[in-house]
Design a protein around this motif. Structure first.
Motif, PDB file in Angstrom:
ATOM      1  N   TRP A 114       0.828  -1.208   0.000  1.00 14.20           N
ATOM      2  CA  TRP A 114       0.000   0.000   0.000  1.00 14.20           C
ATOM      3  C   TRP A 114       0.863   1.258   0.000  1.00 14.20           C
ATOM      4  O   TRP A 114       0.572   2.213  -0.727  1.00 14.20           O
ATOM      5  CB  TRP A 114      -0.928  -0.009   1.200  1.00 14.20           C
ATOM      6  N   ASN A 115       1.923   1.275   0.793  1.00 13.73           N
ATOM      7  CA  ASN A 115       2.811   2.434   0.826  1.00 13.73           C
ATOM      8  C   ASN A 115       3.525   2.629  -0.514  1.00 13.73           C
ATOM      9  O   ASN A 115       3.712   3.761  -0.971  1.00 13.73           O
ATOM     10  CB  ASN A 115       3.847   2.281   1.944  1.00 13.73           C
ATOM     11  N   VAL A 116       3.912   1.530  -1.145  1.00 22.98           N
ATOM     12  CA  VAL A 116       4.549   1.621  -2.466  1.00 22.98           C
ATOM     13  C   VAL A 116       3.576   2.223  -3.476  1.00 22.98           C
ATOM     14  O   VAL A 116       3.949   3.083  -4.287  1.00 22.98           O
ATOM     15  CB  VAL A 116       5.019   0.228  -2.934  1.00 22.98           C
ATOM     16  N   PHE A 117       2.328   1.785  -3.411  1.00 24.59           N
ATOM     17  CA  PHE A 117       1.328   2.298  -4.359  1.00 24.59           C
ATOM     18  C   PHE A 117       1.058   3.786  -4.128  1.00 24.59           C
ATOM     19  O   PHE A 117       1.021   4.569  -5.082  1.00 24.59           O
ATOM     20  CB  PHE A 117       0.025   1.510  -4.223  1.00 24.59           C
ATOM     21  N   VAL A 118       0.888   4.190  -2.861  1.00 31.54           N
ATOM     22  CA  VAL A 118       0.511   5.570  -2.550  1.00 31.54           C
ATOM     23  C   VAL A 118       1.669   6.544  -2.801  1.00 31.54           C
ATOM     24  O   VAL A 118       1.459   7.639  -3.349  1.00 31.54           O
ATOM     25  CB  VAL A 118       0.029   5.674  -1.085  1.00 31.54           C
ATOM     26  N   HIS A 119       2.866   6.166  -2.446  1.00 32.31           N
ATOM     27  CA  HIS A 119       3.990   7.105  -2.481  1.00 32.31           C
ATOM     28  C   HIS A 119       4.865   7.010  -3.733  1.00 32.31           C
ATOM     29  O   HIS A 119       5.626   7.935  -4.017  1.00 32.31           O
ATOM     30  CB  HIS A 119       4.859   6.908  -1.236  1.00 32.31           C
ATOM     31  N   ILE A 120       4.755   5.911  -4.476  1.00 31.68           N
ATOM     32  CA  ILE A 120       5.600   5.750  -5.675  1.00 31.68           C
ATOM     33  C   ILE A 120       4.745   5.593  -6.930  1.00 31.68           C
ATOM     34  O   ILE A 120       4.879   6.366  -7.885  1.00 31.68           O
ATOM     35  CB  ILE A 120       6.555   4.547  -5.521  1.00 31.68           C
ATOM     36  N   THR A 121       3.861   4.590  -6.929  1.00 31.20           N
ATOM     37  CA  THR A 121       3.108   4.280  -8.139  1.00 31.20           C
ATOM     38  C   THR A 121       2.106   5.376  -8.490  1.00 31.20           C
ATOM     39  O   THR A 121       2.060   5.849  -9.635  1.00 31.20           O
ATOM     40  CB  THR A 121       2.370   2.942  -7.973  1.00 31.20           C
ATOM     41  N   LEU A 122       1.287   5.782  -7.519  1.00 30.35           N
ATOM     42  CA  LEU A 122       0.240   6.763  -7.805  1.00 30.35           C
ATOM     43  C   LEU A 122       0.790   8.113  -8.251  1.00 30.35           C
ATOM     44  O   LEU A 122       0.290   8.681  -9.238  1.00 30.35           O
ATOM     45  CB  LEU A 122      -0.669   6.922  -6.583  1.00 30.35           C
ATOM     46  N   PRO A 123       1.808   8.682  -7.577  1.00 32.16           N
ATOM     47  CA  PRO A 123       2.372   9.943  -8.099  1.00 32.16           C
ATOM     48  C   PRO A 123       2.911   9.802  -9.519  1.00 32.16           C
ATOM     49  O   PRO A 123       2.814  10.745 -10.322  1.00 32.16           O
ATOM     50  CB  PRO A 123       3.491  10.251  -7.102  1.00 32.16           C
TER      51      PRO A 123
END
Length: 300
Positions: free
Chosen positions: A206-215
């Motif tokens: 979830w942290n990877v998605f929110v802070h890396i993938t989504l931006p």
């Protein structure tokens, strides 16, 4: 001497084959886009009804525009145009993102998944509502009511009882694969070294998605929504085939109202004014989203 050389170079630049070779394309664009636009604008300022050919075309200024904004039918059409643009754009973004994340994790059968998920986007705009209206949402033999009957639920006629939801479903079903394709391209360009470093540092999925993938996906999301807004705003097929703007005028949008004004009332002036309003709404939506997209595009 230098000034003369500069002027000669500039003159040669204007006469270079790369310059004049583009003139036919520019002329073609002017003929096919600007001249019809100017003609539509001209007709929108005049009163002209084909049912009365003996009446001369008369200049009425902005009276056609005033009648559109004071007409309850056109007011409903304007509201429906916004609904059928904003709601599908949001839903297709969410569904497209979910599908892109799932497909991106596939290791086998990715080509088959591409083909099956992207198929709805390749269906013609008028065939899409035929499928939904006759095969899925039909109150007698549709698949939806068959599934409801399996669970002991009463059948529903969505085209009659919830026509706006039916139109939105048709639009979302066809356009979600388009957003999936754009976001999938974004997902495949994510820097995997950054993702692996974050995981080593203890970041959960979830942290990877929110802070890396989504931006990283924000520019792709913005571009996808920009294109969808431009293409969905004047949607016509699902309304014409699915509900014909009904019941009454509940699902009529600006494009369909222009069509009915032109083909049923033969009011050229009002139909042209409705077309100009649709073009203005499309342009405003495009410019607004483009202003939002530009900083992300320049940053990347």
């Amino acid at each position: 001497m230098s000034d003369t050389s500069t002027m000669s170079a500039a003159r040669l630049g204007r006469l270079a084959p790369g310059r004049w070779a583009t003139w036919p394309a520019v002329l073609y664009l002017i003929i096919t886009t600007q001249i019809p636009l100017l003609a539509t604008l001209y007709f929108s300022l005049h009163s002209w009804n084909l049912l009365y050919p003996q009446r001369a075309m008369g200049f009425v200024g902005f009276r056609n525009y005033a009648s559109i904004f004071s007409d309850p039918v056109f007011k409903t059409a304007i509201i429906n145009t916004l609904i059928f643009t904003i709601v599908p754009a949001i839903l297709t973004t969410a569904i497209g993102l979910g599908l892109a994340l799932l497909v991106n994790r596939l290791r086998y059968g990715r080509g088959l998944a591409y083909s099956m998920l992207f198929a709805p986007f390749l269906i013609m705009e008028t065939v899409n509502p035929i499928i939904w209206k006759n095969l899925i949402l039909n109150p007698i033999y549709g698949l939806l009511n068959y599934a409801l009957g399996t669970f002991g639920l009463s059948p529903i006629d969505m085209i009659t009882t919830a026509p706006k939801i039916a139109i939105i479903i048709m639009i979302v079903w066809q356009w979600s694969p388009f957003m999936m394709l754009i976001l999938l391209a974004g997902l495949q360009s994510v820097n995997q070294e950054t993702v692996e470093a974050a995981r080593i540092d203890g970041a959960n999925p979830w942290n990877v998605f929110v802070h890396i993938t989504l931006p990283h996906l924000i520019p792709y999301l913005a571009v996808g929504m920009l294109i969808e807004a431009i293409l969905i705003l004047p949607v016509f097929g699902p309304i014409y085939v699915g509900t014909y703007g009904g019941p009454g005028n509940q699902t009529s949008n600006l494009m369909f109202s222009v069509y009915r004004t032109l083909t049923e009332q033969y009011e050229i002036g009002r139909a042209a004014a409705g077309g100009i309003i649709t073009a203005v709404m499309t342009t405003v939506a495009a410019l607004g989203l483009l202003a939002y997209v530009r900083p992300y595009m320049e940053r990347n």
